[in-house]
Design an enzyme around this catalytic site. Structure first.
Site, short mmCIF file in Angstrom:
data_model
loop_
_atom_site.label_atom_id
_atom_site.label_comp_id
_atom_site.label_asym_id
_atom_site.label_seq_id
_atom_site.Cartn_x
_atom_site.Cartn_y
_atom_site.Cartn_z
N GLU A 438 0.82 -1.23 0.00
CA GLU A 438 0.00 0.00 0.00
C GLU A 438 0.84 1.27 0.00
O GLU A 438 0.58 2.22 0.74
CB GLU A 438 -0.96 0.00 1.20
CG GLU A 438 -1.93 -1.16 1.17
CD GLU A 438 -3.07 -1.05 2.17
OE1 GLU A 438 -3.02 -0.16 3.03
OE2 GLU A 438 -4.00 -1.86 2.09
N GLU A 514 -4.29 -8.83 0.45
CA GLU A 514 -4.87 -8.67 1.79
C GLU A 514 -6.37 -8.78 1.63
O GLU A 514 -6.94 -8.09 0.78
CB GLU A 514 -4.52 -7.30 2.37
CG GLU A 514 -3.53 -7.34 3.47
CD GLU A 514 -3.11 -5.95 3.94
OE1 GLU A 514 -3.97 -5.20 4.39
OE2 GLU A 514 -1.90 -5.65 3.82
C1 GAL Z 1 -4.25 -2.47 5.28
C2 GAL Z 1 -2.77 -2.49 5.64
C3 GAL Z 1 -2.49 -3.40 6.81
C4 GAL Z 1 -3.49 -3.15 7.89
C5 GAL Z 1 -4.84 -3.45 7.35
C6 GAL Z 1 -5.96 -3.40 8.35
O1 GAL Z 1 -4.59 -1.25 4.70
O2 GAL Z 1 -2.02 -2.92 4.54
O3 GAL Z 1 -1.19 -3.18 7.27
O4 GAL Z 1 -3.37 -1.83 8.29
O5 GAL Z 1 -5.13 -2.53 6.33
O6 GAL Z 1 -7.20 -3.66 7.70
#
Ligand code: GAL
Length: 832
Positions: A438, A514
């Site tokens: 990100e 993710e």
């Molecule tokens: C994403 C990020 C992670 C964590 C996650 C929580 O945006 O890459 O490190 O913060 O969200 O949902």
């Protein structure tokens, strides 16, 4: 005394402390893990590096060591006023607990005495750090040796020029963590292993062996071994490199020899064609080993062991990942590096404990968020069977936190990335390098330049593995060219856009880097059981009905449906496999929340209900799990929704023997597609029973939850029944508050006092409550929703460990485990 015995004696003396090192000592390679007798001081010490500094008042600690995990927790520790644009914020908020509410900031010093007796010889001495948090500055005898800012990088230095032969030496390490340098709990100190290496003048340097298998068929694998040889004048008249290849059953299947030119350094290539290779995969993690020896006549100058595997992994735009010719979905989780109650202090057995539970759930892949992990993570992934993504950075040049990695990027990014790859590229588990998560450069028209720079480094260092990144801004990442710079773009939280991305870029293999970010607290059920985004409840707990998520994230169900609808997506990495310290979304601004709610396992390693939801989808093993618990005295006669997580096709629910109806999955309703839900069950105390039916409609399985009576006793169960005395082995003892009939009392919060005697000690306690400020290092812990955990460590002696848990008014819980002998110091590789 025979010469063999003399060599052995020389080695033992070195390991025990004072050693006679001389040009005559032919021990090939000695590796000593510097675990004990470190001295530590929190705070600045102006003369901390000086040889004659009086450190007698410092604390004696073992390494790995995390100075901050002892606490105390405080909402003012690293309180951050930030606008987290990744979370959709437009104005700053004051985040407490973002980095765990623990005192990781500031300066800390470590000192350790080292003895090198004898006179200078042609031995060369090195120091290796698997990671040091952070801004490491290393000195020997007051002299500057070297430094490393990035706390997650592994690094090493040569100590030889600074050694005082025949007398005491002092190694000193200064570390410094800036506030606002992290988005999660980074840990603090020498939190990973430190090793001393004594090598010959001619030796294989750190990460000096690289094994690749560029051509693989079922009949044969081409194995290339590239070995670096470091040497210094006077050069040996004739040296040779001998490499044995050992197959997964331990048999030597090939021996290669190569005579080397007597030059001052070289990289040697050896090659062989291995017949009938045995493939590595997550399902059958078969490992080969290359044993490399440098020889001069009969003398072995160095020996190094390299584990590798033979497997092909291919990603296609149409069907995802192909492992050894078979389609396989990535059923992955993201993990941060902390180990809950142990903090960041690395412990292999603690990580093994977590990975074992994840493996049993059907998980087959890990994304190492968002930085290089301990090298043992990759060893465990190789051995246990997990595909691994090695991620280098969470930010590039554009900062996410005021004092984060962006400050080091220009000077260090190439070095940090290169070292990560050189360290890890032999591991068969490793499937991709991630150059970033990100990163804010996604929004910059020129952002692709940084992506190009980093991808080129990956390809230069390892042309055999694809490069990825985790993009949360899917459109800007494509429009600004970043996604095109990597081989396999990963998308964070974009199940709704897989179709659009494919339309735009039909040739890209993609996956969910993710996914989900569903939030829940183990055993805390909130009513109504309904879907919420960013819901903050009074008690700082998120509901265990698994229906709550962030504004940018989803439920597991949504991701699964998207993966079914878009089978070209290679799979997913759930955020996260285990709760971690810091980032207590959705309670970022509501102390005392200080750890995450995202985990499938809670911070103590206890499965939440969601564990069984994932298991029902990911594992072939029969799964039948019913929630919530059935002890609701205040809800007599009210509706209490009941969910069943199962991979049986049909189930029937009974309350006190009365059927509540049979249910099958309904593909047309998102929340009924993967869960069986009975929304209108009227609560009556007694027995909640679910019967599962197989495809033929026959009864296949059942599960029962009973209303608990009054708390009566403590019951202890351990994850294993033996502990080894290698000094860092751990067992996880779960304590349950049970009633007289053996039912869990699901809301019990009794204070439990522990005592551990015999060959072990209590290392830490936890209960998985993300909003608790109780110390992890106490001898007691309150139960949270009926459970807590004691982490017990061997004290290095053989014998029995007696663990006792007491709570006022309850029958005592006891457990005895055996501790079996192993040497305290692990000699990683020693050859005469
Ligand atoms: C994403 C990020 C992670 C964590 C996650 C929580 O945006 O890459 O490190 O913060 O969200 O949902």
């Amino acid at each position: 005394m025979g010469s063999k015995r003399m060599l052995l004696l020389g080695l033992v003396m070195l390991l025990a402390g004072p050693a006679s090192l001389s040009a005559q000592d032919t021990t090939a390679r000695v590796v000593k893990t510097l675990r004990t007798d470190w001295l530590f001081m929190k705070g600045e010490v102006p003369d901390g590096a000086r040889l004659d500094y009086d450190d007698s008042h410092w604390d004696r600690v073992d390494v790995p060591h995390d100075w901050a995990i002892v606490g105390p927790f405080d909402e003012d520790h690293d309180k951050q006023e930030v606008t987290v644009i990744e979370d959709g914020e437009r104005v700053p908020s004051i985040r407490t607990g973002r980095t765990g509410g623990l005192p990781y900031m500031g300066v800390g010093w470590y000192r350790k005495q080292l003895s090198f007796s004898g006179t200078a010889s042609d031995k060369r001495v090195f120091i290796e750090f698997d990671g040091a948090m952070s801004n490491a500055k290393v000195y020997l005898n007051g002299q500057w040796v070297g430094g490393r800012p990035y706390g997650y990088s592994s690094f090493g230095f040569e100590l030889t020029p600074y050694i005082r032969w025949g007398s005491t030496n002092v190694l000193a390490v200064r570390l410094e963590n800036e506030p606002e340098s992290a988005r999660w709990y980074p840990g603090a100190g020498l939190y990973r292993a430190v090793r001393l290496l004594v090598l010959n003048r001619t030796h294989i340097p750190q990460w000096g062996v690289w094994v690749t298998t560029p051509e693989i068929t079922h009949q044969e694998a081409l194995v290339n071994i590239r070995t670096e040889i470091a040497t210094k004048p006077p050069v040996h008249a004739a040296i040779r490199l001998e490499t044995d290849i050992i197959d997964p059953s331990g048999k030597v299947v090939a021996s290669l020899k190569k005579n080397l030119l007597p030059v001052t350094g070289d990289t040697v290539s050896q090659q062989l064609r291995l017949k009938d290779p045995r493939f590595w995969s997550a399902d059958s993690p078969r490992l080969y080993k290359a044993v490399s020896r440098i020889k001069a006549g009969d003398q072995t100058l160095d020996v190094m062991e390299t584990v590798f595997g033979i497997r092909t992994i291919r990603f296609t735009a149409d069907s995802g990942m192909l492992v050894n010719g078979r389609w396989e979905k990535l059923k992955g989780v993201c993990l941060h590096h902390d180990l809950g109650a142990l903090g960041a202090a690395f412990n292999k057995s603690a990580l093994r404990h977590r990975l074992t539970l994840l493996k049993q759930m059907g998980c087959n892949a890990i994304r190492g968020a968002h930085n290089p992990h301990d090298p043992a993570m990759l060893e465990l992934c190789d051995e246990m069977g997990f595909y691994f993504i090695d991620e280098a950075f969470d930010e590039w040049k554009l900062p996410k936190t005021a004092n984060g990695y962006s400050r080091w990027f220009d000077e260090w990014a190439e070095r940090d990335l290169t070292d990560m790859i050189r360290r890890d590229r032999n591991h068969p588990a490793l499937i991709m390098y991630s150059i970033g998560n990100e990163v804010r450069e996604q929004q910059q028209p020129e952002g692709y330049r940084v992506a190009r720079f980093l991808t080129a480094i990956c390809h230069r260092e390892d042309p055999y593995r694809p490069v990825t990144a985790g993009f949360n801004q899917w459109k800007p990442a494509i429009d600004n060219g970043l996604a095109d710079e990597v081989d396999i773009p990963g998308f964070n939280y974009k199940p709704a856009f897989y179709g659009r991305i494919r339309q735009l870029q039909p040739t890209w293999p993609i996956y969910g880097s993710e996914t989900a970010s569903t939030v829940s607290s183990r055993g805390s059920y909130h009513f109504p059981a309904q879907r919420f985004s960013m819901k903050a409840w009074e008690d700082n707990q998120s509901s265990a009905y698994d229906l709550e998520h962030c504004s940018w994230s989803q439920l597991p169900d949504e991701e699964w449906k998207a993966l079914e609808d878009h089978p070209f997506v290679a799979g997913e990495f759930v955020w996260t496999g285990v709760d971690y310290l810091g980032e207590p979304t959705p309670y970022n601004c509501r102390w005392p929340s200080r750890s995450s709610y995202f985990g499938i396992l809670d911070l103590a390693g206890i499965p939440k209900d969601r564990y069984f939801l994932y298991k029902s989808r990911w594992s072939d093993r029969p799964t039948l799990h019913v929630l919530p618990h059935w002890t609701w005295p205040e809800k007599l006669g009210e509706h209490v929704p009941v969910y069943v997580y199962t991979n049986y096709p049909e189930a029937e629910l009974f309350v006190n023997g009365k059927s509540q109806g049979r249910k099958r999955f309904d593909p047309g309703e998102l929340l009924d597609r993967y869960r069986l839900r009975w929304e209108d069950v009227v609560y009556q105390p007694g027995e909640l029973k679910v019967i599962a039916y197989d495809v033929q409609g026959e009864i296949a399985d059942s599960a029962v939850t009973e209303t608990a009576g009054a708390p009566f006793r403590l019951v202890l169960t351990a994850d294993r029944d033996t502990l080894t005395t290698d000094g860092d082995d751990l067992i996880y003892v779960t304590v349950e508050v049970q009633d007289r009939q053996g039912n869990l009392c699901p809301r019990a919060d009794h204070l439990v006092n522990f005592s551990v005697e015999g060959s072990g000690f209590l290392r830490a306690v936890d209960n998985g409550n993300p909003a608790s400020t109780e110390a992890f290092q106490a001898q007691y812990r309150n139960a949270f929703n009926g459970k807590c955990v004691a982490i017990v460590q061997s004290n290095g002696k053989t014998g029995k460990v007696f663990i006792r848990a007491e709570s006022q008014g309850l029958v005592v819980g006891e457990l005895t485990v055996d501790c079996t002998a192993k040497e305290h110091y692990k000699r990683e590789w020693v050859e005469k």
